[in-house]
Design a protein around this motif. Structure first.
Motif, PDB file in Angstrom:
ATOM      1  N   ARG A  85      -7.040  10.092  -1.584  1.00 45.64           N
ATOM      2  CA  ARG A  85      -6.392   9.992  -0.280  1.00 45.64           C
ATOM      3  C   ARG A  85      -5.261   8.967  -0.388  1.00 45.64           C
ATOM      4  NH1 ARG A  85      -9.422  11.996   3.974  1.00 45.64           N
ATOM      5  NH2 ARG A  85      -8.372  10.618   5.421  1.00 45.64           N
ATOM      6  N   PRO A  86      -4.248   9.338  -1.077  1.00 43.25           N
ATOM      7  CA  PRO A  86      -3.209   8.354  -1.350  1.00 43.25           C
ATOM      8  C   PRO A  86      -2.468   7.868  -0.117  1.00 43.25           C
ATOM      9  CG  PRO A  86      -2.505  10.514  -2.038  1.00 43.25           C
ATOM     10  CD  PRO A  86      -3.950  10.638  -1.669  1.00 43.25           C
ATOM     11  N   PHE A  87      -2.455   8.676   0.918  1.00 38.04           N
ATOM     12  CA  PHE A  87      -1.744   8.268   2.123  1.00 38.04           C
ATOM     13  C   PHE A  87      -2.704   8.224   3.296  1.00 38.04           C
ATOM     14  CE2 PHE A  87       2.052   9.810  -0.122  1.00 38.04           C
ATOM     15  CZ  PHE A  87       2.840   8.691   0.042  1.00 38.04           C
ATOM     16  N   GLU A 142       0.825  -1.202   0.000  1.00 44.35           N
ATOM     17  CA  GLU A 142       0.000   0.000   0.000  1.00 44.35           C
ATOM     18  C   GLU A 142       0.865   1.261   0.000  1.00 44.35           C
ATOM     19  OE1 GLU A 142      -2.754   0.150   3.172  1.00 44.35           O
ATOM     20  OE2 GLU A 142      -3.741   1.975   2.463  1.00 44.35           O
ATOM     21  N   ASP A 143       1.927   1.219   0.766  1.00 44.54           N
ATOM     22  CA  ASP A 143       2.818   2.384   0.783  1.00 44.54           C
ATOM     23  C   ASP A 143       3.469   2.600  -0.583  1.00 44.54           C
ATOM     24  OD1 ASP A 143       2.296   3.075   3.343  1.00 44.54           O
ATOM     25  OD2 ASP A 143       4.065   2.121   4.204  1.00 44.54           O
ATOM     26  N   VAL A 144       3.828   1.502  -1.213  1.00 44.28           N
ATOM     27  CA  VAL A 144       4.429   1.621  -2.535  1.00 44.28           C
ATOM     28  C   VAL A 144       3.459   2.296  -3.495  1.00 44.28           C
ATOM     29  CG1 VAL A 144       5.095   0.282  -4.583  1.00 44.28           C
ATOM     30  CG2 VAL A 144       6.071  -0.271  -2.346  1.00 44.28           C
ATOM     31  N   LEU A 145       2.258   1.823  -3.498  1.00 41.10           N
ATOM     32  CA  LEU A 145       1.278   2.382  -4.431  1.00 41.10           C
ATOM     33  C   LEU A 145       0.933   3.828  -4.066  1.00 41.10           C
ATOM     34  CD1 LEU A 145      -0.212   1.722  -6.952  1.00 41.10           C
ATOM     35  CD2 LEU A 145      -1.994   0.609  -5.618  1.00 41.10           C
ATOM     36  N   SER A 146       0.861   4.108  -2.784  1.00 42.10           N
ATOM     37  CA  SER A 146       0.591   5.485  -2.364  1.00 42.10           C
ATOM     38  C   SER A 146       1.682   6.427  -2.851  1.00 42.10           C
ATOM     39  CB  SER A 146       0.500   5.550  -0.832  1.00 42.10           C
ATOM     40  OG  SER A 146      -0.594   4.803  -0.363  1.00 42.10           O
ATOM     41  N   THR A 147       2.891   6.003  -2.650  1.00 37.89           N
ATOM     42  CA  THR A 147       4.015   6.852  -3.069  1.00 37.89           C
ATOM     43  C   THR A 147       4.003   7.056  -4.573  1.00 37.89           C
ATOM     44  OG1 THR A 147       5.291   5.966  -1.220  1.00 37.89           O
ATOM     45  CG2 THR A 147       6.506   7.097  -2.957  1.00 37.89           C
ATOM     46  N   VAL A 148       3.735   5.996  -5.271  1.00 38.24           N
ATOM     47  CA  VAL A 148       3.669   6.089  -6.727  1.00 38.24           C
ATOM     48  C   VAL A 148       2.594   7.084  -7.147  1.00 38.24           C
ATOM     49  CG1 VAL A 148       2.933   4.833  -8.779  1.00 38.24           C
ATOM     50  CG2 VAL A 148       4.660   3.852  -7.255  1.00 38.24           C
TER      51      VAL A 148
END
Lengths: 175, 421
Positions: B28-30, A52-58
């Motif tokens: 809300r990506p994060f 999830e963090d990877v995709l968020s950062t992307v």
């Protein structure tokens, strides 16, 4: 059978169609269309805890640069971005846990061994293995998503097979 | 690989993706830190904040890498940094266009770093927007540098950074050079290079398996070493050996062949044989026999074929190739790509010192495509991918060689940007 694999039997990774309207809406539509595939891809590369963090950062970084709607092939762009970010995570964490321990404990043999073998693959080798052997993409389709040449994909697959065979986790290197 | 093998891999991936999390929402990506909820649902705002994060990274510690001069080494503390930029005029058209919403976030108490194009300066704490310190999952390392320009109303150009804080960057003590390629098309990623600072002392590690050296300008991070160890399948051990150790120079037809002993009887040879720059790795040979061997070797500058004399029994040629990169100072630094934005390259930068550049257009080799950009940058790529690169003179007497799996066209785009720089 997973959604990822069955999807391939229709028309795998067809470029998103462009449309008219608000840019952000396009971006959202494009992203939402591929989000499940992307998060599975990220999971295959870095494990469930980091995916999830990877995709968020992307998502944040790509939007910082440009609109997805302006790209000819935003899907390939996103896949490449996930792979690159996963490589960054891999560098920082070295060996991401691909499968949670409780899953592995109940997995039939010899799956844990194969999972271990996959975990030891560098990200690009793992990405090529995932896209070709799990998603059933062709080498050319995989090359497009990985953003490299077909020759590079073959090289990654060859290296992956060699590494897996070297670890005796597979019966033979290749046929 | 048989069906059972493939099925085993599929089953394993099936298990792996079984626990795939929910994909983050577009808006809300994060999972935003509660200390700054205003940022949670405004993706565009994030762009600004991320751009501001460049200054935080800069505080990690920066040593300039001056592409034009090849000099400039500092030892900044954790609270200050030195940055070098090039002039916008040198970079041609601005790409991408600076977005309009690049003002600092409301209430952000930051000051744009006082960097004039072409100058060096030192950043201090009050130029750091404090808000970015609270970002969850703050993007790390080099990708942020690009936003440094537009966030402060400057051209995203070329920023050189040297991370010295091993906790923050896997590229500590290496020099990161960010190049925005003006000629890049929309779907082509910008070029990012990780170069070694030529004046940094090399720190070498020995491959425990084959004795080869991996040398870095400055101390490499633990992460980078771990990655290299994983890729080579052997531990990298600190060593006092130097890549310049044990050079043996052999003259042949007016050219100097450089050779050096590696561990386990391996020898690297670099030089020009019959007009063809070659690089040969061999084993089973000692230095005493080297001169005889060198005198008897033949090469075909057209096909790139290198032939050893029949009398050279017991010698195993592990690798011979036309040396598009003349390996004089060893492979110095593995080039890593940390850009998430579609970066497609992977490669290595090879630095060479004291070697006279030659014109690659003078010969061709099957399977390779060659071209040059300007007078100083040579570009090559293997047909079908796999090996390509460019070489250029980063400073007088210091030639950098970049190897990559990028296409010839991509390499040319980068080369053009170098030329302008």
């Amino acid at each position: 059978m997973s959604m990822a694999r069955s999807r391939n039997h229709t028309q795998p990774f067809r470029p998103a169609q462009r449309d008219q309207g608000m840019e952000s809406d396009f971006d959202a539509n494009i992203y939402n269309k591929h989000r499940d595939e992307l998060v599975r891809y990220a999971t295959a590369l870095v494990g469930p805890d980091e995916a999830e963090d990877v995709l968020s950062t992307v998502l944040v970084k790509v939007l910082r640069r440009r609109s997805l709607a302006s790209l000819d092939n935003p899907e390939a762009y996103l896949f490449r971005a996930v792979l690159n970010q996963s490589r960054s995570v891999w560098r920082q964490r070295q060996r991401p846990q691909l499968v949670r321990d409780e899953r592995l404990e109940h997995a039939p043999d010899p799956l844990p061994e194969v999972v271990d073998a996959l975990r030891d693959l560098p990200p690009r080798q793992r990405a090529a293995t995932y896209l070709v052997y799990f998603v059933d993409l062709s080498v050319s389709e995989t090359a497009e998503l990985m953003g490299c040449t077909q020759g590079s994909v073959k090289r990654h697959l060859f290296d992956a097979r060699r590494r897996l065979a070297k670890d005796r986790r597979l019966d033979r290197e290749q046929t | 690989m048989n069906r059972n093998d493939i099925q085993g891999i599929r089953d394993a991936f099936e298990l792996i993706v079984l626990d795939a999390p929910e994909a983050p929402d577009f808006d809300r990506p994060f999972r935003v830190d509660s200390r700054n909820p205003s940022l949670s649902n405004q993706p565009r705002r994030w762009l600004v904040v991320i751009a501001a994060a460049a200054t935080v990274l800069v505080t990690i510690g920066v040593i300039p890498f001056l592409v034009n001069s090849g000099g400039g080494v500092g030892t900044p503390s954790a609270e200050e940094a030195t940055v070098a930029t090039t002039t916008a005029a040198n970079l041609g058209p601005v790409w991408p266009p600076a977005p309009s919403d690049v003002d600092p976030p409301p209430g952000a108490s930051w000051v744009c770093p006082p960097i004039a194009p072409g100058s060096k300066t030192t950043l201090t704490g009050n130029e750091i927007p404090t808000e970015v310190r609270y970002l969850p999952a703050m993007p790390m390392k080099t990708t942020i540098v690009q936003s440094y320009g537009p966030a402060c109303g400057r051209t995203p150009a070329l920023v050189a950074m040297n991370f010295v804080d091993g906790q923050r960057s896997s590229a500590d003590a290496a020099v990161v050079v960010w190049v925005e390629s003006p000629s890049a098309k929309l779907n082509e990623p910008p070029a990012e290079l990780l170069l070694g600072e030529p004046t940094d002392p090399l720190v070498c590690y020995e491959n425990a398996s084959d004795g080869s050296l991996a040398c870095f300008p400055g101390r490499p991070s633990a992460e980078l070493l771990a990655e290299l160890s994983a890729e080579t399948g052997a531990e990298l051990l600190p060593t006092t050996r130097s890549p310049s150790d044990a050079w043996t120079l052999v003259e042949r037809n007016g050219f100097t062949i450089r050779a050096r002993n590696e561990a386990n009887g391996r020898i690297d040879m670099v030089g020009v044989i019959d007009g063809l720059p070659v690089w040969i790795e061999a084993s089973g040979i000692d230095t005493a026999r080297l001169e005889t061997l060198v005198q008897q070797m033949t090469a075909d500058a057209v096909t790139g074929q290198v032939t050893l004399p029949v009398s050279a029994t017991g010698i195993e040629v592990m690798h011979s190739a036309p040396v598009i990169a003349e390996v004089v100072q060893k492979v110095v630094l593995r080039w890593e790509t940390s850009d998430v934005d579609g970066e497609v390259w992977d490669g290595e930068v090879w630095l060479q010192q004291g070697y006279i550049p030659y014109t690659i257009a003078a010969f061709s080799v099957d399977g390779f495509r060659f071209t040059t950009v300007g007078d100083t940058v040579a570009v090559f790529a293997r047909e079908g991918g796999g090996t390509g690169g460019l070489r250029w003179e980063v400073a007088p007497g210091v030639v950098a060689m970049m190897r990559s799996d990028a296409s010839l066209e991509q390499m040319i785009a980068v080369a053009e940007s170098f030329e302008r720089n």
